[in-house]
Structures are given as structure tokens and as C-alpha cells.
Write a protein that holds these residues in place. Structure first.
Motif, PDB file in Angstrom:
ATOM      1  N   THR A   1       0.828  -1.212   0.000  1.00  0.00           N
ATOM      2  CA  THR A   1       0.000   0.000   0.000  1.00  0.00           C
ATOM      3  C   THR A   1       0.858   1.256   0.000  1.00  0.00           C
ATOM      4  OG1 THR A   1      -1.754  -1.158   1.198  1.00  0.00           O
ATOM      5  CG2 THR A   1      -1.787   1.246   1.257  1.00  0.00           C
ATOM      6  N   VAL A   2       1.848   1.315   0.876  1.00  0.00           N
ATOM      7  CA  VAL A   2       2.670   2.520   0.978  1.00  0.00           C
ATOM      8  C   VAL A   2       3.507   2.718  -0.278  1.00  0.00           C
ATOM      9  CG1 VAL A   2       4.538   3.625   2.284  1.00  0.00           C
ATOM     10  CG2 VAL A   2       2.694   2.448   3.496  1.00  0.00           C
ATOM     11  N   PHE A   3       4.054   1.649  -0.846  1.00  0.00           N
ATOM     12  CA  PHE A   3       4.861   1.782  -2.057  1.00  0.00           C
ATOM     13  C   PHE A   3       4.011   2.280  -3.232  1.00  0.00           C
ATOM     14  CE2 PHE A   3       6.084  -0.200  -6.119  1.00  0.00           C
ATOM     15  CZ  PHE A   3       7.294   0.459  -6.327  1.00  0.00           C
ATOM     16  N   ILE A   4       2.862   1.646  -3.464  1.00  0.00           N
ATOM     17  CA  ILE A   4       1.998   2.049  -4.579  1.00  0.00           C
ATOM     18  C   ILE A   4       1.501   3.475  -4.378  1.00  0.00           C
ATOM     19  CG2 ILE A   4      -0.170   1.583  -5.780  1.00  0.00           C
ATOM     20  CD1 ILE A   4       0.264  -1.393  -5.138  1.00  0.00           C
ATOM     21  N   SER A   5       1.110   3.811  -3.153  1.00  0.00           N
ATOM     22  CA  SER A   5       0.576   5.149  -2.879  1.00  0.00           C
ATOM     23  C   SER A   5       1.645   6.218  -3.025  1.00  0.00           C
ATOM     24  CB  SER A   5      -0.024   5.182  -1.469  1.00  0.00           C
ATOM     25  OG  SER A   5      -1.072   4.247  -1.334  1.00  0.00           O
TER      26      SER A   5
ATOM     27  N   THR B   1      -2.661   7.513  -0.506  1.00  0.00           N
ATOM     28  CA  THR B   1      -2.221   8.410  -1.570  1.00  0.00           C
ATOM     29  C   THR B   1      -2.575   9.857  -1.256  1.00  0.00           C
ATOM     30  OG1 THR B   1      -2.526   6.634  -3.211  1.00  0.00           O
ATOM     31  CG2 THR B   1      -2.371   8.887  -4.042  1.00  0.00           C
ATOM     32  N   PHE B   2      -3.761  10.067  -0.714  1.00  0.00           N
ATOM     33  CA  PHE B   2      -4.191  11.416  -0.338  1.00  0.00           C
ATOM     34  C   PHE B   2      -3.243  12.040   0.675  1.00  0.00           C
ATOM     35  CE2 PHE B   2      -6.557  13.841   2.906  1.00  0.00           C
ATOM     36  CZ  PHE B   2      -6.896  14.957   2.158  1.00  0.00           C
TER      37      PHE B   2
ATOM     38  N   PRO C   1      -0.969  13.954 -18.285  1.00  0.00           N
ATOM     39  CA  PRO C   1      -2.283  14.458 -18.710  1.00  0.00           C
ATOM     40  C   PRO C   1      -3.399  13.962 -17.791  1.00  0.00           C
ATOM     41  CG  PRO C   1      -1.508  12.720 -20.179  1.00  0.00           C
ATOM     42  CD  PRO C   1      -0.371  13.029 -19.264  1.00  0.00           C
ATOM     43  N   PHE C   2      -4.410  14.788 -17.608  1.00  0.00           N
ATOM     44  CA  PHE C   2      -5.593  14.468 -16.807  1.00  0.00           C
ATOM     45  C   PHE C   2      -5.245  14.142 -15.345  1.00  0.00           C
ATOM     46  CE2 PHE C   2      -6.317  12.852 -21.175  1.00  0.00           C
ATOM     47  CZ  PHE C   2      -7.292  13.774 -21.574  1.00  0.00           C
ATOM     48  N   SER C   3      -4.226  14.825 -14.819  1.00  0.00           N
ATOM     49  CA  SER C   3      -3.826  14.546 -13.442  1.00  0.00           C
ATOM     50  C   SER C   3      -4.927  14.906 -12.448  1.00  0.00           C
ATOM     51  CB  SER C   3      -2.542  15.309 -13.100  1.00  0.00           C
ATOM     52  OG  SER C   3      -2.736  16.709 -13.257  1.00  0.00           O
ATOM     53  N   ARG C   4      -5.637  16.004 -12.716  1.00  0.00           N
ATOM     54  CA  ARG C   4      -6.723  16.393 -11.830  1.00  0.00           C
ATOM     55  C   ARG C   4      -7.849  15.361 -11.832  1.00  0.00           C
ATOM     56  NH1 ARG C   4      -6.678  21.633  -9.947  1.00  0.00           N
ATOM     57  NH2 ARG C   4      -5.074  22.995 -10.856  1.00  0.00           N
ATOM     58  N   THR C   5      -8.139  14.818 -12.988  1.00  0.00           N
ATOM     59  CA  THR C   5      -9.173  13.777 -13.075  1.00  0.00           C
ATOM     60  C   THR C   5      -8.757  12.533 -12.306  1.00  0.00           C
ATOM     61  OG1 THR C   5      -9.788  14.604 -15.268  1.00  0.00           O
ATOM     62  CG2 THR C   5     -10.556  12.402 -14.649  1.00  0.00           C
ATOM     63  N   ILE C   6      -7.479  12.185 -12.409  1.00  0.00           N
ATOM     64  CA  ILE C   6      -6.974  11.013 -11.695  1.00  0.00           C
ATOM     65  C   ILE C   6      -7.057  11.232 -10.190  1.00  0.00           C
ATOM     66  CG2 ILE C   6      -4.933   9.594 -11.278  1.00  0.00           C
ATOM     67  CD1 ILE C   6      -4.091  10.165 -14.164  1.00  0.00           C
ATOM     68  N   VAL C   7      -6.700  12.438  -9.742  1.00  0.00           N
ATOM     69  CA  VAL C   7      -6.807  12.742  -8.311  1.00  0.00           C
ATOM     70  C   VAL C   7      -8.253  12.632  -7.848  1.00  0.00           C
ATOM     71  CG1 VAL C   7      -6.551  14.562  -6.583  1.00  0.00           C
ATOM     72  CG2 VAL C   7      -4.757  14.196  -8.282  1.00  0.00           C
TER      73      VAL C   7
END
Length: 278
Positions: free
Chosen positions: A87-91, A157-158, A104-110
Motif C-alpha cells: 500500500t505505501v509503495f503504490i501510494s 495516496t491522499f 495528462p488528466f492529473s486532476r481527473t486522476i486525483v
């Protein structure tokens, strides 16, 4: 001569210390009560549950260990460690990409990642059970690893992303000038700078995985794959009259998490304060 401001400051300190001591009692007393009752006999526990043990009966802890707590502990340790690392590595890698790389589309991904915070695990239980049964993963170690990792990635991730946002961009530019790749920048520069929030997310995930009950109950069956929360429940149902042994098993289950928190509390508080406050 005592001024009004110094008098108010003294009163404030008294109330603050009183509140903190009261909070410490509320938090620590149940743990202490549980540990002490693990040393008693059954009749002594029901006769005077709030007194100190007449004799320190260590056999209760040995009995709890031999009744399956050792297997439950090993399963919980394995699931917790592997899911925490994944979890920590992927996040952390996702947070690095969302904050330090122009994609591209970083805001959408967030937005999609944060949307995962609103997904209640109970809503997906039935389709997940069908899916894992069809894949042959039901009642396996991989089922808990995948579930614990998938449902904690959005929150982790947040937190890491919030911490990375305000890290100075100059370090990335300096690394790029020196010829470092994005992977090298992540592993050798950004990740060490995120040590406080990494420790915080590790502790938070350990607390989640160590105490998680719903997934562990639904997706495992049999003592071989049961984690501590489920195993202690079965211990209590099978030996419901031997409460000191149950308390002893609960004390053994709580000890690793308590030690982990005290070992990393300095980074834990700093990481959350810096990450969430940004």
C-alpha cells in the motif's frame, strides 16, 4: 506580584495538564485492566474485577498462546507487513506521479482516487466474494492482501500527496541537471524527504490491517488463515467461560501495535501535522 496574565496562564496550564492526565487515564486504564485480568482466575475475575490479581497466573497467557493465538498472530503479522509495504509503495509512487510529474488528466486522476475514499467496503462484499471464489483466491492469503491494499490506497495516496505538494521543486531540478532519472529522484531524494508522512501512513495502515474484522471474517475460514480479531472471537466462543484466557489473548494481540506506535510516535505526529495541514 502576580499579574492577571500570569494567573490566567497558570490556570490554563492546570486545566491543560488535568485534561491530558484524564485523557491518559481513559486511554490507558482499559489496556491495564485487560492485562491485569489476564493473570486472574475466573472466580477472582468475577468476584472483584477491578482489584489487582492475588497471584500472577502466567499460565493464562501460555494457555491463550497454545489455543491458537500463535497461529493467529503469525497470520496477522504476515498480512499486515505485506499489505503495508504494498500500500505505501503504490501510494507513494502514485503521489509522486501526481505531484512531481506532468501527466495528462492529473486532476481527473486525483478526483478518481479521492472518490475511492467514499466507497464503503460493505457495499462491495457480495460481488467481491463471488469474484474471489471464481478466481480461486477465497480463503487465501492473497485475498486479504489484495483487499487491504486496494481499499487503503486512496486514503494513503491522499496523505502522501498532500505532503509532497509543498516539497521544494528545486531538488527535482537539481537532480535532473545531474542526470538523475525520475525513478532515481523518487527513491533517493523525494522518498527520504517524505519520511515523516511515510511513517505516519505505515502506522495508520498497520492499525487498520491489524484490527480489521469484516474482510478477515468473510474471506477466510479455518484456523490456518484467521487473523487475530477473528481468531480471538472464536477463542471466546469456544471457551466463553474462561475469560482470563481471553483477556490474555487480547493483551498479546494489542502489544505489537502499542510498541509500534510508541516507537514511531514522533514521526507519526509530525507527518500528519505537516501532511493534513497543507
Amino acid at each position: 506580584m502576580v499579574t492577571r496574565s500570569s494567573f490566567l496562564l497558570s490556570i490554563t496550564r492546570i486545566f491543560t495538564w488535568t485534561f491530558l492526565l484524564g485523557l491518559a487515564v481513559v486511554v490507558l486504564y482499559p489496556l491495564l485492566w485487560m492485562v491485569l485480568n489476564g493473570f486472574k482466575e475466573n472466580a477472582e475475575l468475577f468476584g472483584n474485577p477491578f482489584a489487582l490479581p492475588v497471584a500472577w497466573n502466567w499460565e493464562n497467557y501460555v494457555d491463550a498462546w497454545n489455543r491458537g493465538v500463535d497461529n493467529y498472530l503469525m497470520t496477522s503479522v504476515l498480512v499486515t507487513i505485506t499489505s503495508t509495504v504494498a500500500t505505501v509503495f503504490i501510494s507513494a509512487w502514485a503521489a509522486f506521479g501526481l505531484t512531481r510529474v506532468n501527466i495528462p488528466f492529473s486532476r481527473t486522476i486525483v478526483t478518481l482516487i479521492l472518490g475511492g475514499l467514499m466507497l464503503a467496503p460493505t457495499v462491495a462484499l457480495v460481488p467481491l466474494v463471488k469474484l474471489f471464489q471464481s478466481l480461486g483466491l477465497y480463503n487465501t492469503f492473497w485475498a486479504l492482501l489484495i483487499l487491504y491494499t486496494a481499499f487503503r490506497i486512496p486514503f494513503t495516496t491522499f496523505l502522501i500527496r498532500a505532503y509532497m505538494i509543498d516539497l521544494p521543486r528545486e531538488v527535482d531540478e537539481a537532480a535532473e541537471v545531474d542526470g538523475a532519472s525520475k525513478a532515481t529522484t523518487f527513491w533517493k531524494i523525494i522518498l527520504p524527504m517524505c519520511k515523516p508522512i511515510i511513517v505516519s501512513t505505515v502506522i495508520l495502515h498497520v492499525l487498520f490491517a491489524w484490527n480489521e474484522y469484516l474482510f478477515a471474517m468473510v474471506f477466510t475460514s479455518g484456523t490456518e488463515m484467521q487473523t487475530l480479531p477473528v481468531g480471538l472471537t472464536s477463542l471466546m466462543s469456544k471457551h466463553g467461560t474462561d475469560y482470563p484466557v481471553v483477556f490474555a489473548g487480547m493483551a498479546i494481540a494489542a502489544l505489537p501495535v502499542v510498541l509500534l506506535f510508541f516507537a514511531g510516535q514522533r514521526y507519526f505526529i509530525k507527518g500528519l501535522a505537516d501532511g493534513v495541514g497543507k
